[in-house]
Design an enzyme around this catalytic site. Structure first.
Site, mmCIF file in Angstrom:
data_model
loop_
_atom_site.group_PDB
_atom_site.id
_atom_site.type_symbol
_atom_site.label_atom_id
_atom_site.label_comp_id
_atom_site.label_asym_id
_atom_site.label_seq_id
_atom_site.Cartn_x
_atom_site.Cartn_y
_atom_site.Cartn_z
ATOM 1 N N LYS A 146 0.831 -1.215 0.000
ATOM 2 C CA LYS A 146 0.000 0.000 0.000
ATOM 3 C C LYS A 146 0.864 1.263 0.000
ATOM 4 O O LYS A 146 0.503 2.287 -0.595
ATOM 5 C CB LYS A 146 -0.956 0.017 1.209
ATOM 6 N N GLY A 195 -0.407 -14.148 -13.528
ATOM 7 C CA GLY A 195 -1.480 -14.173 -12.529
ATOM 8 C C GLY A 195 -2.205 -12.854 -12.460
ATOM 9 O O GLY A 195 -1.584 -11.812 -12.213
ATOM 10 N N GLY A 196 -3.516 -12.899 -12.697
ATOM 11 C CA GLY A 196 -4.328 -11.671 -12.657
ATOM 12 C C GLY A 196 -5.141 -11.587 -11.380
ATOM 13 O O GLY A 196 -6.293 -11.137 -11.392
ATOM 14 N N GLY A 237 -0.939 -9.642 -7.685
ATOM 15 C CA GLY A 237 -0.271 -9.319 -8.940
ATOM 16 C C GLY A 237 -0.750 -7.992 -9.505
ATOM 17 O O GLY A 237 0.055 -7.159 -9.932
ATOM 18 N N ALA A 240 2.779 -14.324 -9.601
ATOM 19 C CA ALA A 240 1.805 -14.046 -8.528
ATOM 20 C C ALA A 240 0.623 -14.985 -8.732
ATOM 21 O O ALA A 240 -0.435 -14.586 -9.200
ATOM 22 C CB ALA A 240 1.379 -12.583 -8.587
ATOM 23 N N GLY A 290 -0.794 -16.988 -6.353
ATOM 24 C CA GLY A 290 -1.415 -17.410 -5.104
ATOM 25 C C GLY A 290 -0.377 -17.731 -4.037
ATOM 26 O O GLY A 290 0.829 -17.536 -4.244
ATOM 27 N N MET A 296 -7.377 -15.768 2.309
ATOM 28 C CA MET A 296 -6.041 -15.413 2.820
ATOM 29 C C MET A 296 -5.965 -13.897 2.913
ATOM 30 O O MET A 296 -5.436 -13.225 2.016
ATOM 31 C CB MET A 296 -4.969 -15.991 1.915
ATOM 32 N N HIS A 324 -7.359 -9.237 7.618
ATOM 33 C CA HIS A 324 -8.441 -8.992 8.584
ATOM 34 C C HIS A 324 -9.147 -10.281 8.966
ATOM 35 O O HIS A 324 -9.675 -10.398 10.080
ATOM 36 C CB HIS A 324 -9.422 -7.924 8.087
ATOM 37 N N HIS A 345 -23.574 14.767 1.455
ATOM 38 C CA HIS A 345 -23.382 15.178 0.069
ATOM 39 C C HIS A 345 -22.332 16.268 0.005
ATOM 40 O O HIS A 345 -22.376 17.194 0.805
ATOM 41 C CB HIS A 345 -24.688 15.716 -0.527
HETATM 42 C C1 LIG Z 1 2.020 -8.420 -1.478
HETATM 43 C C2 LIG Z 1 0.879 -8.782 -0.568
HETATM 44 C C3 LIG Z 1 -0.115 -7.859 -0.316
HETATM 45 C C4 LIG Z 1 -1.160 -8.178 0.528
HETATM 46 N N1 LIG Z 1 -2.119 -7.228 0.748
HETATM 47 C C5 LIG Z 1 -3.145 -7.515 1.552
HETATM 48 C C6 LIG Z 1 -4.128 -6.527 1.833
HETATM 49 O O1 LIG Z 1 -4.061 -5.410 1.341
HETATM 50 N N2 LIG Z 1 -5.137 -6.844 2.668
HETATM 51 C C7 LIG Z 1 -5.240 -8.089 3.231
HETATM 52 O O2 LIG Z 1 -6.190 -8.327 3.971
HETATM 53 N N3 LIG Z 1 -4.310 -9.035 3.002
HETATM 54 C C8 LIG Z 1 -3.269 -8.778 2.186
HETATM 55 N N4 LIG Z 1 -2.313 -9.724 1.977
HETATM 56 C C9 LIG Z 1 -2.461 -11.038 2.647
HETATM 57 C C10 LIG Z 1 -2.010 -10.943 4.116
HETATM 58 O O3 LIG Z 1 -0.683 -10.478 4.168
HETATM 59 C C11 LIG Z 1 -2.120 -12.302 4.785
HETATM 60 O O4 LIG Z 1 -3.431 -12.793 4.614
HETATM 61 C C12 LIG Z 1 -1.846 -12.192 6.277
HETATM 62 O O5 LIG Z 1 -0.548 -11.700 6.503
HETATM 63 C C13 LIG Z 1 -1.998 -13.553 6.964
HETATM 64 O O6 LIG Z 1 -1.729 -13.410 8.313
HETATM 65 P P1 LIG Z 1 -1.211 -14.624 9.196
HETATM 66 O O7 LIG Z 1 -1.066 -14.082 10.573
HETATM 67 O O8 LIG Z 1 -2.056 -15.806 8.987
HETATM 68 O O9 LIG Z 1 0.226 -15.019 8.610
HETATM 69 P P2 LIG Z 1 1.545 -14.185 8.210
HETATM 70 O O10 LIG Z 1 1.272 -12.733 8.115
HETATM 71 O O11 LIG Z 1 2.082 -14.883 7.043
HETATM 72 O O12 LIG Z 1 2.465 -14.395 9.484
HETATM 73 C C14 LIG Z 1 3.021 -15.618 9.826
HETATM 74 C C15 LIG Z 1 4.256 -15.384 10.664
HETATM 75 O O13 LIG Z 1 4.664 -16.624 11.220
HETATM 76 C C16 LIG Z 1 6.088 -16.693 11.208
HETATM 77 N N5 LIG Z 1 6.448 -18.107 11.281
HETATM 78 C C17 LIG Z 1 6.177 -19.084 10.392
HETATM 79 N N6 LIG Z 1 6.613 -20.272 10.848
HETATM 80 C C18 LIG Z 1 7.159 -20.047 12.063
HETATM 81 C C19 LIG Z 1 7.748 -20.879 13.045
HETATM 82 N N7 LIG Z 1 7.825 -22.189 12.893
HETATM 83 N N8 LIG Z 1 8.213 -20.302 14.162
HETATM 84 C C20 LIG Z 1 8.115 -18.957 14.360
HETATM 85 N N9 LIG Z 1 7.551 -18.125 13.464
HETATM 86 C C21 LIG Z 1 7.065 -18.658 12.341
HETATM 87 C C22 LIG Z 1 6.429 -16.025 9.882
HETATM 88 O O14 LIG Z 1 7.788 -15.597 9.888
HETATM 89 C C23 LIG Z 1 5.454 -14.866 9.862
HETATM 90 O O15 LIG Z 1 5.988 -13.738 10.486
HETATM 91 C C24 LIG Z 1 -1.226 -9.440 1.157
HETATM 92 C C25 LIG Z 1 -0.212 -10.374 0.929
HETATM 93 C C26 LIG Z 1 0.831 -10.055 0.080
HETATM 94 C C27 LIG Z 1 1.915 -11.067 -0.144
#
Ligand SMILES: Cc1cc2nc3c(=O)[nH]c(=O)nc-3n(C[C@H](O)[C@H](O)[C@H](O)COP(=O)(O)OP(=O)(O)OC[C@H]3O[C@@H](n4cnc5c(N)ncnc54)[C@H](O)[C@@H]3O)c2cc1C
Length: 467
Positions: free
Chosen positions: A50, A180-181, A185, A269, A271, A319, A322, A445
């Site tokens: 962002k 990937g669209g 991406g 990109a 998935g 994924m 929020h 408005h």
């Molecule tokens: C480029 C991009 C843009 C995105 N934009 C958006 C968006 O605008 N809005 C939105 O809602 N989502 C967005 N997403 C998706 C969003 O980032 C994920 O859905 C979200 O981060 C998932 O949260 P999580 O807590 O499940 O996992 P993650 O954020 O992936 O966090 C997992 C953490 O666990 C740690 N970890 C893993 N294994 C271990 C272990 N064994 N021991 C200790 N630590 C470990 C990792 O290092 C990581 O820090 C985006 C993703 C990408 C790649």
């Protein structure tokens, strides 16, 4: 037991779970393998993307729309190094904020790779190779996801890259070939298209953002094409090769002809897959699903092992950050003996291109498939005074309401600030509002939100005022 709860992973799922556990009086630890908290979202996902989207949008507007607004600029150019530096500063501030919140809530943090010895004992392997063991009554797995790849297309992280590298490039690509669209991406493709790169999108499906309401993909493609992006839909990538600074991507057309594109970067990109590496799940008898490598959980987000929960990208569902946050709160409250609730149908989806795309509830295609009779209301932004004032007239708001009861079943929009506007639809649908309810509420408005009211008027009784 040392802790009531051990959270593995500090992304939006893990850190929110840890904070909520601590708020509920549970003694909590959080393990993170990286040196900063915040996971994919804060480090290499939502926040940095962002930041770059905002910067590139300023440049795009300065070079494309300022003149019409009566603002002239000479020698406009991009200082890409500064743009990336600012993005990194935003990331540092945001991840630092989580450290502050952990201290404030008296959460013990450990840096290292967490793995199961048994269901209550977690080994932490630190970067220097030393190990420490902690124990907890409950464990929450919040280890997130990593980019998927195509087996026949090796990622070298230099010319053939994932979203992670796309956030730290040293130069604006001349020609970015995007495989990937989907959301990630298109957002990153937008960044570089706005900064002057030629961006070619190759997508296997016959539309971009294929999981959202079909009308959104169609309109977004039209607008992004106007911004200079080119699309190869229904095309199947077959390989990619790198020679010096050039990348060649080969693909089959829908008719089976072989084609290739040459560029200087290729962003894959396609998935993300759940990340469970090195967790040693087998030590507690857990396996992952074959497709997507996700951990199976029940309606309480508990795995088949009592006291071991999993949340966020590592389990079924969207994924999204929020969704992970909501599950973090949910699971903490379950552990504390409360009865929380998540309405998975009302988790909004957003694409931060410009115009933005946002959606909640059922799509038109889903309602047709379910045989639900519905009314459709649409309001185009070109009929909005606010949108004309800001020169953001592309897009529309589409409202789907139950034919008999008028209850809003889905809201899909593409337009200015759609990412923020979708919140109105979420609130309305959480309270099971009818389209008429929204159309009778006052909307300031001139605002973009008037388009939601007008679309509701159109859905209720085809009586929108401004079309
Ligand atoms: C480029 C991009 C843009 C995105 N934009 C958006 C968006 O605008 N809005 C939105 O809602 N989502 C967005 N997403 C998706 C969003 O980032 C994920 O859905 C979200 O981060 C998932 O949260 P999580 O807590 O499940 O996992 P993650 O954020 O992936 O966090 C997992 C953490 O666990 C740690 N970890 C893993 N294994 C271990 C272990 N064994 N021991 C200790 N630590 C470990 C990792 O290092 C990581 O820090 C985006 C993703 C990408 C790649």
């Amino acid at each position: 037991m040392q802790y009531d709860v051990i959270v593995i992973g500090s992304g939006p799922g893990g850190y929110v779970a840890a904070i909520r556990c601590a708020q509920l009086g549970l003694k909590t630890a959080c393990i993170e393998k990286y040196s900063t908290f915040g996971g994919t979202c804060l480090n290499v996902g939502c926040i940095p993307s962002k930041a770059l989207l905002d910067s590139s949008e300023h440049f795009y507007n300065a070079s494309h729309t300022f003149k019409t607004h009566g603002i002239s600029l000479d020698n406009l150019k991009v200082d890409f190094e500064q743009m990336i530096k600012r993005k990194s500063e935003v990331v540092a501030q945001t991840t630092g904020g989580i450290s502050f919140l952990f201290k404030k809530n008296k959460i013990t943090s450990y840096q290292g790779m967490g793995s199961f010895i048994d269901k209550n004992t977690i080994k932490i392997t630190k970067t220097d190779g030393t190990e420490e063991t902690i124990s907890g009554k409950n464990v929450i797995i919040a280890t997130g996801s990593k980019p998927s790849n195509l087996p026949f297309l090796p990622i070298d992280k230099k010319r053939i890259i994932t979203s992670t590298e796309a956030l730290t490039l040293k130069e604006v690509p001349k020609h970015l070939i995007l495989i990937g669209g989907g959301v990630i991406g298109l957002e990153l493709g937008s960044v570089y298209a706005r900064l002057g790169a030629k961006v070619s999108v190759i997508e296997y499906m016959d539309s971009i953002i294929p999981t959202m309401d079909k009308s959104l993909g169609k309109e977004l493609q039209k607008v992004l094409a106007k911004q200079g992006m080119e699309f190869y839909l229904g095309h199947k990538v077959t390989g990619a090769s790198v020679k010096g600074t050039n990348v060649t991507v080969t693909f089959d057309t829908p008719k089976g002809e072989k084609k290739e594109l040459k560029g200087d970067y290729c962003l894959v990109a396609v998935g993300r897959v759940a990340y469970t590496d090195k967790l040693d799940l087998e030590n507690i008898g857990l396996t992952v699903e074959e497709r997507g490598r996700k951990i199976t959980v029940d309606e309480h987000l508990e795995t088949s092992v009592k006291g071991v929960y999993a949340i966020g990208d590592v389990v079924r569902g969207a994924m999204l950050a929020h969704k992970a946050e909501d599950e973090g709160t949910f699971v903490a409250e379950i552990i504390a003996g409360q009865k929380p609730h998540i309405n998975y149908n009302l988790i909004p989806g957003v694409v931060y291109t410009w115009p933005e795309v946002a959606s909640v509830g059922y799509t038109e295609e889903q309602l047709k498939e379910k045989g639900v009779k519905f009314k459709l209301g649409v309001f185009p932004f070109k009929a909005s005074g606010r949108a004309r004032a800001s020169m953001d007239t592309d897009g529309f708001v589409k409202v789907l309401a139950d034919e008999a009861t008028d209850e809003i079943l889905g809201v899909h929009m593409i337009g200015p600030r759609a990412a923020d506007m979708i919140a109105e639809a979420v609130v309305a649908m959480e309270y099971r509002a009818s389209a008429e309810d929204i159309s009778r509420m006052s909307h300031a408005h001139p605002t973009y939100t008037e388009a939601i009211r007008e679309a509701c008027l159109d859905a209720t009784a085809k009586r929108a005022i401004h079309i």
